[in-house]
Design a protein around this motif. Structure first.
Motif, PDB file in Angstrom:
ATOM      1  N   GLY A  43      14.424   6.182 -15.468  1.00  0.00           N
ATOM      2  CA  GLY A  43      14.022   4.947 -16.134  1.00  0.00           C
ATOM      3  C   GLY A  43      12.857   4.226 -15.500  1.00  0.00           C
ATOM      4  O   GLY A  43      12.665   3.028 -15.745  1.00  0.00           O
ATOM      5  N   ASN A  44      12.028   4.938 -14.719  1.00  0.00           N
ATOM      6  CA  ASN A  44      10.930   4.254 -14.044  1.00  0.00           C
ATOM      7  C   ASN A  44       9.712   4.019 -14.940  1.00  0.00           C
ATOM      8  O   ASN A  44       8.632   3.669 -14.453  1.00  0.00           O
ATOM      9  CB  ASN A  44      10.515   4.987 -12.760  1.00  0.00           C
ATOM     10  N   ARG A  45       9.915   4.195 -16.257  1.00  0.00           N
ATOM     11  CA  ARG A  45       8.866   3.826 -17.207  1.00  0.00           C
ATOM     12  C   ARG A  45       9.356   2.744 -18.175  1.00  0.00           C
ATOM     13  O   ARG A  45       8.751   2.521 -19.224  1.00  0.00           O
ATOM     14  CB  ARG A  45       8.375   5.055 -17.980  1.00  0.00           C
ATOM     15  N   THR A  46      10.449   2.092 -17.826  1.00  0.00           N
ATOM     16  CA  THR A  46      10.996   1.041 -18.686  1.00  0.00           C
ATOM     17  C   THR A  46      10.375  -0.311 -18.341  1.00  0.00           C
ATOM     18  O   THR A  46       9.662  -0.459 -17.340  1.00  0.00           O
ATOM     19  CB  THR A  46      12.521   0.950 -18.530  1.00  0.00           C
ATOM     20  N   MET A  47      10.680  -1.302 -19.179  1.00  0.00           N
ATOM     21  CA  MET A  47      10.103  -2.632 -19.027  1.00  0.00           C
ATOM     22  C   MET A  47      10.262  -3.182 -17.607  1.00  0.00           C
ATOM     23  O   MET A  47      11.339  -3.100 -17.024  1.00  0.00           O
ATOM     24  CB  MET A  47      10.734  -3.606 -20.022  1.00  0.00           C
ATOM     25  N   ALA A  48       9.171  -3.737 -17.087  1.00  0.00           N
ATOM     26  CA  ALA A  48       9.088  -4.407 -15.785  1.00  0.00           C
ATOM     27  C   ALA A  48       9.116  -3.442 -14.612  1.00  0.00           C
ATOM     28  O   ALA A  48       9.013  -3.864 -13.453  1.00  0.00           O
ATOM     29  CB  ALA A  48      10.174  -5.467 -15.620  1.00  0.00           C
ATOM     30  N   SER A  49       9.241  -2.133 -14.879  1.00  0.00           N
ATOM     31  CA  SER A  49       9.199  -1.145 -13.798  1.00  0.00           C
ATOM     32  C   SER A  49       7.786  -1.041 -13.230  1.00  0.00           C
ATOM     33  O   SER A  49       6.798  -1.417 -13.873  1.00  0.00           O
ATOM     34  CB  SER A  49       9.641   0.221 -14.316  1.00  0.00           C
ATOM     35  N   LEU A  50       7.684  -0.525 -12.005  1.00  0.00           N
ATOM     36  CA  LEU A  50       6.397  -0.086 -11.480  1.00  0.00           C
ATOM     37  C   LEU A  50       6.196   1.295 -12.068  1.00  0.00           C
ATOM     38  O   LEU A  50       6.821   2.262 -11.634  1.00  0.00           O
ATOM     39  CB  LEU A  50       6.415  -0.050  -9.953  1.00  0.00           C
ATOM     40  N   TYR A  51       5.366   1.365 -13.066  1.00  0.00           N
ATOM     41  CA  TYR A  51       5.295   2.523 -13.955  1.00  0.00           C
ATOM     42  C   TYR A  51       5.223   3.846 -13.204  1.00  0.00           C
ATOM     43  O   TYR A  51       4.365   4.053 -12.340  1.00  0.00           O
ATOM     44  CB  TYR A  51       4.082   2.392 -14.882  1.00  0.00           C
ATOM     45  N   ASP A  52       6.143   4.746 -13.520  1.00  0.00           N
ATOM     46  CA  ASP A  52       6.240   6.106 -13.009  1.00  0.00           C
ATOM     47  C   ASP A  52       6.568   6.167 -11.515  1.00  0.00           C
ATOM     48  O   ASP A  52       6.553   7.253 -10.925  1.00  0.00           O
ATOM     49  CB  ASP A  52       4.945   6.891 -13.276  1.00  0.00           C
ATOM     50  N   LEU A  53       6.906   5.004 -10.930  1.00  0.00           N
ATOM     51  CA  LEU A  53       7.206   4.980  -9.502  1.00  0.00           C
ATOM     52  C   LEU A  53       8.578   4.381  -9.186  1.00  0.00           C
ATOM     53  O   LEU A  53       9.405   5.020  -8.543  1.00  0.00           O
ATOM     54  CB  LEU A  53       6.121   4.204  -8.738  1.00  0.00           C
ATOM     55  N   ILE A  54       8.846   3.152  -9.627  1.00  0.00           N
ATOM     56  CA  ILE A  54      10.090   2.466  -9.276  1.00  0.00           C
ATOM     57  C   ILE A  54      10.702   1.839 -10.525  1.00  0.00           C
ATOM     58  O   ILE A  54      10.018   1.121 -11.269  1.00  0.00           O
ATOM     59  CB  ILE A  54       9.857   1.371  -8.216  1.00  0.00           C
ATOM     60  N   THR A  55      11.992   2.058 -10.736  1.00  0.00           N
ATOM     61  CA  THR A  55      12.708   1.529 -11.896  1.00  0.00           C
ATOM     62  C   THR A  55      13.067   0.066 -11.698  1.00  0.00           C
ATOM     63  O   THR A  55      13.546  -0.323 -10.629  1.00  0.00           O
ATOM     64  CB  THR A  55      14.003   2.330 -12.131  1.00  0.00           C
ATOM     65  N   LYS A 107      17.463  -4.298 -14.009  1.00  0.00           N
ATOM     66  CA  LYS A 107      17.585  -5.489 -14.843  1.00  0.00           C
ATOM     67  C   LYS A 107      18.821  -5.426 -15.731  1.00  0.00           C
ATOM     68  O   LYS A 107      19.276  -4.345 -16.109  1.00  0.00           O
ATOM     69  CB  LYS A 107      16.337  -5.669 -15.717  1.00  0.00           C
ATOM     70  N   GLN A 108      19.369  -6.605 -16.046  1.00  0.00           N
ATOM     71  CA  GLN A 108      20.489  -6.717 -16.958  1.00  0.00           C
ATOM     72  C   GLN A 108      19.973  -6.975 -18.370  1.00  0.00           C
ATOM     73  O   GLN A 108      18.937  -7.632 -18.551  1.00  0.00           O
ATOM     74  CB  GLN A 108      21.404  -7.864 -16.539  1.00  0.00           C
ATOM     75  N   LYS A 109      20.715  -6.510 -19.372  1.00  0.00           N
ATOM     76  CA  LYS A 109      20.292  -6.685 -20.760  1.00  0.00           C
ATOM     77  C   LYS A 109      20.142  -8.151 -21.143  1.00  0.00           C
ATOM     78  O   LYS A 109      19.284  -8.492 -21.953  1.00  0.00           O
ATOM     79  CB  LYS A 109      21.283  -5.996 -21.702  1.00  0.00           C
ATOM     80  N   ARG A 110      20.970  -9.029 -20.536  1.00  0.00           N
ATOM     81  CA  ARG A 110      20.921 -10.439 -20.907  1.00  0.00           C
ATOM     82  C   ARG A 110      19.586 -11.083 -20.559  1.00  0.00           C
ATOM     83  O   ARG A 110      19.214 -12.097 -21.115  1.00  0.00           O
ATOM     84  CB  ARG A 110      22.043 -11.224 -20.217  1.00  0.00           C
ATOM     85  N   HIS A 136       8.329  -7.536  -8.409  1.00  0.00           N
ATOM     86  CA  HIS A 136       8.242  -7.692  -9.860  1.00  0.00           C
ATOM     87  C   HIS A 136       9.402  -8.557 -10.324  1.00  0.00           C
ATOM     88  O   HIS A 136      10.545  -8.388  -9.869  1.00  0.00           O
ATOM     89  CB  HIS A 136       8.361  -6.332 -10.571  1.00  0.00           C
ATOM     90  N   TYR A 137       9.118  -9.462 -11.241  1.00  0.00           N
ATOM     91  CA  TYR A 137      10.141 -10.316 -11.846  1.00  0.00           C
ATOM     92  C   TYR A 137      10.087 -10.179 -13.363  1.00  0.00           C
ATOM     93  O   TYR A 137       9.013  -9.944 -13.939  1.00  0.00           O
ATOM     94  CB  TYR A 137       9.906 -11.790 -11.500  1.00  0.00           C
ATOM     95  N   LEU A 138      11.240 -10.343 -13.997  1.00  0.00           N
ATOM     96  CA  LEU A 138      11.319 -10.411 -15.457  1.00  0.00           C
ATOM     97  C   LEU A 138      12.190 -11.605 -15.827  1.00  0.00           C
ATOM     98  O   LEU A 138      13.367 -11.663 -15.455  1.00  0.00           O
ATOM     99  CB  LEU A 138      11.914  -9.126 -16.043  1.00  0.00           C
ATOM    100  N   ASN A 139      11.591 -12.555 -16.522  1.00  0.00           N
ATOM    101  CA  ASN A 139      12.303 -13.768 -16.955  1.00  0.00           C
ATOM    102  C   ASN A 139      13.042 -14.435 -15.793  1.00  0.00           C
ATOM    103  O   ASN A 139      14.194 -14.845 -15.905  1.00  0.00           O
ATOM    104  CB  ASN A 139      13.251 -13.437 -18.107  1.00  0.00           C
ATOM    105  N   GLY A 140      12.330 -14.532 -14.672  1.00  0.00           N
ATOM    106  CA  GLY A 140      12.838 -15.236 -13.510  1.00  0.00           C
ATOM    107  C   GLY A 140      13.682 -14.420 -12.565  1.00  0.00           C
ATOM    108  O   GLY A 140      14.038 -14.893 -11.482  1.00  0.00           O
TER     109      GLY A 140
END
Length: 456
Positions: free
Chosen positions: A355-367, A370-373, A396-400
């Motif tokens: 999953g290291n290409r999912t939202m907020a990941s360091l693309y192709d490096l680190i997953t 994050k929680q779905k909520r 990296h942060y996503l929605n705080g």
């Protein structure tokens, strides 16, 4: 001067200081009754004992609130609170309202909440949006103050609201700062949270010394300079942000400060500035085949970068940093990438490793962990954040919520690069400085509130 005279002078000075501090405050609780308050939403118990309001949990009840009969706009609210149960939480509502049809007609309170969280998470003093938007200021944004709450003791709460700004304090420590446009006024409420098991039945919460200052006497207390402020007013900076070095990278109306990657000017097409958003237009998923990537004119080394993004269904984009443009490659320019992706519909979410290409990941490096909520779906705005410290520690942060961290240039980092698509570029991502990039991956994605603070 005689000793008794000195003592008398000190007492007068202390009482004078207290009187000055209390000037303009009025009590919201008379110490003897619940006059001026009413219970809504649930069936938890509220009583008065020893000049305190006492809340008590009950089984099979939704969140219960004791609300003020009056509403308040600009104010400073102070009170003391103690909780008996460290496995649950509570909160103090402010500028809040009630939907009478919620909870099957029992009513549902919604609005801003000062979190009381004695659990291991330690988010006391954060700002939550009860029954509406979830967390506005989780304490992952300010971890230095997570130990401010005192277990099995009274804690002093201070909530300041003036105009669109909200500031919270816990035991005289500044905790959260939010600028928001949803509610300018509303009631104040004391929450007894719903419970999950029988062991939590009968647990008590105590509130005392509840007082408020309103009107022209309301002045926001200065904040320390190292706090991250949540600003939900699009493409703006508060006075606090300006004073502490934040600058807008997108002003909401123009493309000033940006150019096309590998170009000297901004692309003639493929990007649109409208209604306060900077949008890369769709080209049916063809990477950099329309307007192409855009980069900041300036370069950055250590920084705190914040941005909002809104996906269309199935969209793919990214925010890259330390982009040097030295590779002169075709397609998207190379750099460390905060992935911007619809994880549910875009196939890239299932590629890469773990999953290291999912939202907020360091693309192709680190997953991103994050929680779905905390993931806002396509059509809704998400807030991304990348912090690069002077010592090359990156977050990296996503929605705080902090979703990953790493040390740029470390052996662990180099090992990840060696098994990624970036292994063909020597010293990938280790440049001293670089541009910030918004990616054209062929899908429509909008950006706004892009701001940055350089770190020393």
């Amino acid at each position: 001067m005689k000793y008794t005279a000195i003592v008398s002078l000190l007492i007068c000075c202390c009482f004078g200081a207290v009187a000055q501090q209390q000037k303009g405050f009025v009590s919201l609780f008379d110490g003897q009754s619940l006059n001026g308050w009413k219970q809504v939403s649930g069936s938890a118990k509220y009583s008065v004992a020893n000049n305190m309001i006492v809340g008590e949990t009950v089984a099979s009840s939704p969140n219960t609130f004791l609300i003020t009969e009056k509403e308040f706009g600009d104010f400073i609210l102070e009170l003391d609170i103690k909780m008996e149960d460290t496995s649950s939480n509570s909160g103090i509502q402010f500028r809040s309202h009630i939907n009478p049809e919620g909870n099957d007609g029992k009513g549902r309170v919604y609005g801003y909440q000062f979190e009381i969280d004695p659990s291991a998470r330690k988010w006391s003093g954060g700002v939550y949006d009860e029954a509406r938007r979830d967390w506005l200021y989780p304490l992952s944004l300010h971890p230095q103050v997570q130990n401010a709450f005192k277990i099995n003791d009274f804690n002093h709460v201070r909530i300041e609201c003036k105009g669109r700004e909200i500031r919270t304090w816990l035991n005289d420590i500044a905790v959260a700062c939010v600028a928001d446009s949803f509610d300018a006024s509303g009631f104040i409420a004391l929450q007894v949270h719903s419970i999950n098991n029988e062991k939590q039945v009968g647990k008590k919460i105590w509130w005392k010394n509840i007082r408020i200052k309103t009107g022209s006497d309301v002045t926001l207390t200065p904040l320390p300079s190292n706090m991250y402020a949540v600003n939900n007013l699009p493409n703006t900076l508060t006075d606090y942000e300006k004073k502490n070095g934040w600058k807008l990278l997108f002003d909401g109306t123009s493309t000033q400060g940006w150019r096309g990657a590998y170009k000297s000017t901004f692309p003639q097409g493929g990007w649109l500035v409208k209604n306060g958003t900077l949008t890369v237009l769709s080209s049916e998923g063809k990477e950099s085949a329309n307007g192409g990537d855009i980069v900041t004119i300036d370069e950055y080394s250590a920084f705190d970068l914040s941005f909002e993004f809104k996906l269309t269904p199935g969209a793919n984009s990214g925010v890259k940093y330390f982009v040097t443009l030295s590779e002169n490659n075709s397609g998207s320019a190379i750099g460390l990438e905060y992935q911007v992706l619809d994880d549910s519909l875009h196939p890239d979410a299932k590629l890469g490793r773990d999953g290291n290409r999912t939202m907020a990941s360091l693309y192709d490096l680190i997953t991103a962990n994050k929680q779905k909520r905390f993931i806002h779906q396509p059509g809704e705005w998400n807030t991304g954040r990348v912090v690069v410290y002077p010592n090359n520690h990156v977050e990296h942060y996503l929605n705080g919520i902090k979703v990953l961290e790493y040390d740029r240039g470390s052996q662990a980092y180099k090992d990840l690069v060696a098994i990624s698509k970036y292994k063909v570029w020597p010293n990938f991502g280790e440049a001293k400085q670089g541009h910030i990039l918004l990616q054209d991956h062929g899908n429509e994605v909008s950006f706004r509130s892009i701001k940055i603070k350089t770190l020393q």
